[in-house]
Scaffold this motif. Structure first.
Motif, PDB file in Angstrom:
ATOM      1  N   ASP A  29       0.847  -1.201   0.000  1.00 53.96           N
ATOM      2  CA  ASP A  29       0.000   0.000   0.000  1.00 53.96           C
ATOM      3  C   ASP A  29       0.881   1.250   0.000  1.00 53.96           C
ATOM      4  OD1 ASP A  29      -1.875   1.999   0.343  1.00 53.96           O
ATOM      5  OD2 ASP A  29      -3.059   0.858   1.788  1.00 53.96           O
ATOM      6  N   LEU A  48       0.464   4.267  -0.957  1.00 51.39           N
ATOM      7  CA  LEU A  48      -0.170   5.505  -0.515  1.00 51.39           C
ATOM      8  C   LEU A  48      -0.131   5.628   1.009  1.00 51.39           C
ATOM      9  CD1 LEU A  48      -1.655   7.992  -1.582  1.00 51.39           C
ATOM     10  CD2 LEU A  48      -3.780   6.734  -1.313  1.00 51.39           C
ATOM     11  N   ASP A  58      -6.328   5.037   3.618  1.00 52.15           N
ATOM     12  CA  ASP A  58      -6.497   5.920   2.464  1.00 52.15           C
ATOM     13  C   ASP A  58      -5.337   6.897   2.297  1.00 52.15           C
ATOM     14  OD1 ASP A  58      -6.916   7.826   4.454  1.00 52.15           O
ATOM     15  OD2 ASP A  58      -9.002   8.226   3.902  1.00 52.15           O
ATOM     16  N   GLY A  59      -4.338   6.804   3.179  1.00 50.73           N
ATOM     17  CA  GLY A  59      -3.158   7.659   3.069  1.00 50.73           C
ATOM     18  C   GLY A  59      -3.356   9.083   3.541  1.00 50.73           C
ATOM     19  N   SER A  60      -4.467   9.359   4.187  1.00 45.58           N
ATOM     20  CA  SER A  60      -4.773  10.737   4.582  1.00 45.58           C
ATOM     21  C   SER A  60      -4.075  11.189   5.856  1.00 45.58           C
ATOM     22  CB  SER A  60      -6.283  10.910   4.749  1.00 45.58           C
ATOM     23  OG  SER A  60      -6.759  10.068   5.796  1.00 45.58           O
TER      24      SER A  60
END
Length: 136
Positions: free
Chosen positions: A35, A37, A99-101
Motif C-alpha cells: 500500500d 499511498l 487511504d493515506g490521509s
C-alpha cells in the motif's frame, strides 16, 4: 443479463484486490509494497532524524502481523516494530490511515535516547492506542 452482472462483480472484486491484499496477514515491512499511498503518509510524518533508521522510517524491523482498527470512521493499519535482536525498550508504534490521509506514531528507544516521542499529531484516542501497542 447474468453474464453482465457476473462481469461487473468480477471487475469490482479485482479492483478491490490490491487494497485487500495489504490487510491480509501482512507485516509492517510489507506496507511499502502492498500500500504505497499509506506508506507515503507514514514517511511524511516520521521526523527527519528517524527517516533513515530502518525500523522507524521504513517499518523494517522485528514485528508481528499488522492489525486494523477503525477510528473516526476510517480504517487504519495498526502495529509496532522494534530493532531486530534488541527489542527491549526500542519500539515504534504506528497508526496509518489506509487511504493515506494521515498517520501517527510513537517512538520509545533507549538506544536512540528517546523517551516517548509522538509524531503525526495524534489525537487522544490515537495516543491511547499507540501506548497500548507499545506495552503489548
Amino acid at each position: 443479463m447474468r453474464l453482465a452482472f457476473s462481469c461487473v462483480i468480477t471487475t469490482f472484486c479485482l479492483a478491490l484486490a490490491p487494497a485487500h491484499a495489504a490487510w491480509a496477514q501482512s507485516y509492517p515491512f510489507e506496507l511499502a509494497r502492498a500500500d504505497p499511498l499509506a506508506f507515503a503518509a507514514w514517511r511524511w510524518v516520521v521526523p527527519a532524524q528517524f527517516r533513515n533508521t530502518p525500523w522507524i522510517g521504513s517499518l523494517n524491523g522485528a514485528a508481528g502481523l499488522m492489525s486494523r482498527v477503525t477510528m473516526r470512521q476510517k480504517l487504519f493499519y495498526y502495529g509496532k516494530v522494534c530493532i531486530a535482536y534488541d527489542c527491549r525498550g526500542n519500539f515504534a508504534a504506528f497508526l496509518i490511515a489506509a487511504d493515506g490521509s494521515e498517520a501517527a506514531g510513537l517512538v520509545q528507544s533507549r538506544v536512540l535516547g528517546v523517551g516517548n516521542l509522538y509524531f503525526g499529531a495524534p489525537d487522544d484516542e490515537a495516543r491511547q492506542l499507540l501506548v497500548v501497542k507499545i506495552l503489548q
